[in-house]
Design an enzyme around this catalytic site. Structure first.
Site, PDB file in Angstrom:
ATOM      1  N   HIS A  82       3.209  14.370  -5.421  1.00  0.00           N
ATOM      2  CA  HIS A  82       2.124  13.497  -4.989  1.00  0.00           C
ATOM      3  C   HIS A  82       2.629  12.078  -4.865  1.00  0.00           C
ATOM      4  O   HIS A  82       3.312  11.573  -5.745  1.00  0.00           O
ATOM      5  CB  HIS A  82       0.965  13.537  -5.998  1.00  0.00           C
ATOM      6  CG  HIS A  82      -0.160  12.624  -5.625  1.00  0.00           C
ATOM      7  ND1 HIS A  82      -1.102  12.963  -4.678  1.00  0.00           N
ATOM      8  CD2 HIS A  82      -0.461  11.369  -6.029  1.00  0.00           C
ATOM      9  CE1 HIS A  82      -1.946  11.952  -4.538  1.00  0.00           C
ATOM     10  NE2 HIS A  82      -1.585  10.974  -5.344  1.00  0.00           N
ATOM     11  N   ASP A 161     -14.032  14.993  -9.282  1.00  0.00           N
ATOM     12  CA  ASP A 161     -13.242  13.812  -8.942  1.00  0.00           C
ATOM     13  C   ASP A 161     -13.763  13.155  -7.667  1.00  0.00           C
ATOM     14  O   ASP A 161     -13.877  11.935  -7.595  1.00  0.00           O
ATOM     15  CB  ASP A 161     -11.759  14.176  -8.779  1.00  0.00           C
ATOM     16  CG  ASP A 161     -10.979  12.999  -8.222  1.00  0.00           C
ATOM     17  OD1 ASP A 161     -10.874  11.980  -8.937  1.00  0.00           O
ATOM     18  OD2 ASP A 161     -10.512  13.057  -7.069  1.00  0.00           O
ATOM     19  N   ARG A 168     -16.937   5.256  -8.331  1.00  0.00           N
ATOM     20  CA  ARG A 168     -16.014   4.182  -8.759  1.00  0.00           C
ATOM     21  C   ARG A 168     -15.822   3.157  -7.655  1.00  0.00           C
ATOM     22  O   ARG A 168     -15.750   1.952  -7.902  1.00  0.00           O
ATOM     23  CB  ARG A 168     -14.648   4.786  -9.151  1.00  0.00           C
ATOM     24  CG  ARG A 168     -14.676   5.525 -10.476  1.00  0.00           C
ATOM     25  CD  ARG A 168     -13.444   6.387 -10.651  1.00  0.00           C
ATOM     26  NE  ARG A 168     -12.215   5.612 -10.580  1.00  0.00           N
ATOM     27  CZ  ARG A 168     -11.027   6.104 -10.219  1.00  0.00           C
ATOM     28  NH1 ARG A 168     -10.910   7.388  -9.908  1.00  0.00           N
ATOM     29  NH2 ARG A 168      -9.978   5.341 -10.184  1.00  0.00           N
ATOM     30  N   SER A 183      -7.651  11.257 -12.164  1.00  0.00           N
ATOM     31  CA  SER A 183      -8.051  11.626 -10.808  1.00  0.00           C
ATOM     32  C   SER A 183      -6.899  12.318 -10.084  1.00  0.00           C
ATOM     33  O   SER A 183      -7.056  13.408  -9.505  1.00  0.00           O
ATOM     34  CB  SER A 183      -8.489  10.355 -10.066  1.00  0.00           C
ATOM     35  OG  SER A 183      -8.584  10.572  -8.677  1.00  0.00           O
ATOM     36  N   LYS A 187      -6.380  16.895  -9.498  1.00  0.00           N
ATOM     37  CA  LYS A 187      -6.268  17.576  -8.206  1.00  0.00           C
ATOM     38  C   LYS A 187      -4.993  18.422  -8.130  1.00  0.00           C
ATOM     39  O   LYS A 187      -4.983  19.512  -7.575  1.00  0.00           O
ATOM     40  CB  LYS A 187      -6.317  16.546  -7.073  1.00  0.00           C
ATOM     41  CG  LYS A 187      -7.737  15.992  -6.870  1.00  0.00           C
ATOM     42  CD  LYS A 187      -7.787  14.863  -5.867  1.00  0.00           C
ATOM     43  CE  LYS A 187      -7.317  13.563  -6.463  1.00  0.00           C
ATOM     44  NZ  LYS A 187      -7.760  12.349  -5.773  1.00  0.00           N
TER      45      LYS A 187
HETATM   46  N1  URA Z   1      -5.731   8.050  -5.845  1.00  0.00           N
HETATM   47  C1  URA Z   1      -6.494   9.019  -6.416  1.00  0.00           C
HETATM   48  O1  URA Z   1      -6.394  10.182  -6.056  1.00  0.00           O
HETATM   49  N2  URA Z   1      -7.364   8.664  -7.368  1.00  0.00           N
HETATM   50  C2  URA Z   1      -7.507   7.392  -7.797  1.00  0.00           C
HETATM   51  O2  URA Z   1      -8.317   7.154  -8.663  1.00  0.00           O
HETATM   52  C3  URA Z   1      -6.728   6.398  -7.188  1.00  0.00           C
HETATM   53  C4  URA Z   1      -5.836   6.755  -6.214  1.00  0.00           C
END
Ligand code: URA
Ligand code: CA
Length: 441
Positions: A82, A161, A168, A183, A187
């Site tokens: 990621h 999320d 947020r 977060s 994923k």
């Molecule tokens: N990328 C994400 O997937 N989540 C966040 O909170 C910030 C950046």
């Protein structure tokens, strides 16, 4: 357990129990807790922070809010990668076939992009015929057969999320390390990763502008990985200028083919080799990152990595001939060279402005669901530190909309600042965080 008690506890800096965090996330996902209470809790987290145990509990609660993808039918250690976002970040398109060619199974569930360029799925859809949505059985079958499959992320991956992120975004609580860390990790874990390699970008073009914060984020994610049994390695890489040269969907596919052919922008190649080396070590395909790197360089040199890209494209219905002939990718009607007005050394390349220029051309999305122009984008023709003579091209614009050319050319000229004094190119790989600690280059 009442939501107000959990908010009060967090507001007062008391550590929450796993069961309290799980209950809160479950209730929020099923609309039993209203946005205003969740917003208050998020703000309490923003100010009070979270312990590693709390952050790990939040990560797993969000991961389990939807489907937990089970890849146990696919042999081998599934290592996912990621990147925390950046401009001209074509690493996924290069790394997926590259590490698959080395024997690490690549099971990617990617999203569509919001922002400067499309996401990996948008980029792949620039390939004629490419099918980005696979049914579960087809996804698993392709993985077993080719070691690589990519599918569009559906809403079932960590829905908590998605809901929390939207909240947020409008409550000034995005910039919280435990919230960002959980977060991202939720994923990856829900998508079935056994091990995770993170590319944490630092600099003016990145989400994390400052090195100390980026290190804290990287360390937090690596510790969460340890706590939940998914070994994680984070590489800190510079995003002071666009990573590759291309920004735009079909332009980035073309650049990925360049890198897989042993050419292309050296910075993009270097970040891919660094991330890929760690993926091979975590995936059990090499004992050291040095050995892994030699293996990856060999796969590029022998064209096996490029052939794997072609095999992957064909397996998902796309025109594999593009690996030999990129003219079959969508082409823009107008191509304009942007030349420098002055001479000197490139001091700054404002990645955010260049990303914005690409978005104006239609390469990215300003709002969800927007149709993007797969052929549009920008190719940057200079790097920080490079000497530029007058009238030397600094960028090329690719557009299907003639009326955008002048405005975008002006943005690009402003984004590249040229000074008379010599400038050094900033280091690309800043450091590494593993379960054994932080290494700064
Ligand atoms: N990328 C994400 O997937 N989540 C966040 O909170 C910030 C950046
Ligand atoms: Ca990306």
């Amino acid at each position: 357990m009442r939501a107000t008690d959990i908010i009060t506890k967090k507001r007062n800096g008391v550590e929450l129990l796993d069961s309290e965090i799980e209950g809160l996330i479950k209730a929020y996902t099923t609309d039993e807790i209203p946005d205003y209470q969740m917003a208050a809790w998020l703000m309490a987290v923003y100010f009070q922070g979270m312990t590693d145990r709390e952050t790990a509990a939040l990560t797993m609660a969000m991961a389990k809010s939807g489907v937990m993808v089970d890849l146990s039918q696919v042999p081998g250690i599934k290592v996912d990668k990621h990147s925390t976002g950046g401009v001209a970040d074509t690493t996924t398109l290069v790394l997926a076939p590259l590490v698959a060619a080395a024997g690490v199974p690549v099971a990617k569930m990617s999203g569509r992009g919001l922002g400067f360029t499309g996401g990996t799925i948008d980029k792949l859809e620039a390939i004629p015929g490419f099918k980005a949505t696979l049914e579960r059985d087809e996804f698993i079958a392709n993985l077993q057969k080719y070691n690589i499959a990519v599918t569009g992320q559906s809403a079932i991956i960590a829905p908590a999320d998605g809901k929390l992120y939207a909240l947020r975004d409008v409550t000034a609580t995005v910039e919280s390390i435990p919230l960002i860390a959980s977060s991202i990790m939720s994923k990856k874990i829900a998508s079935g990763a056994d091990k995770i390699v993170l590319d944490v970008k630092v600099g003016s073009g990145a989400f994390m502008k400052n090195q100390a914060e980026a290190i804290t984020l990287a360390e937090t994610m690596v510790r969460i990985g340890q706590l939940v049994g998914r070994e994680t390695v984070a590489i800190l890489t510079s995003m002071e200028q666009p990573l590759g040269a291309a920004i735009g969907n079909s332009l980035e596919v073309r650049e990925a083919i360049e890198v897989l052919s042993g050419r292309g922008e050296p910075a993009l190649r270097e970040v891919c080799l660094t991330l890929g080396s760690h993926m091979l070590v975590l995936g059990g395909k090499a004992l050291t990152t040095e050995a892994a790197r030699r293996q990856l360089e060999g796969l590029i040199g022998s064209k096996q990595a490029l052939a794997k890209f072609g095999e992957f494209i064909a397996a998902q219905g796309g025109d594999a001939d593009i690996i030999n002939n990129t003219s079959n990718l969508p082409q823009a009607r107008y191509v304009l060279e942007v030349n420098s007005d002055c001479q000197g050394f490139v001091k700054e390349i404002n990645a955010a402005q260049i990303g914005y220029a690409a978005m104006l051309l239609g390469a990215g999305r300003e709002y969800k669901g927007q149709v993007i122009d797969l052929a549009a984008g920008v190719v940057i023709k200079c790097r920080i530190g490079q000497y530029i003579s007058p009238k030397q091209p600094i960028a090329t614009i690719y557009s299907n909309d003639k009326s955008k050319l002048d405005q975008v050319a002006l943005i690009l000229k402003k984004a590249v600042s040229i000074h008379t004094q010599a400038v050094e190119n900033p280091p690309l790989i800043i450091g590494l965080v593993t379960k054994n600690g932080l290494y700064i280059d």
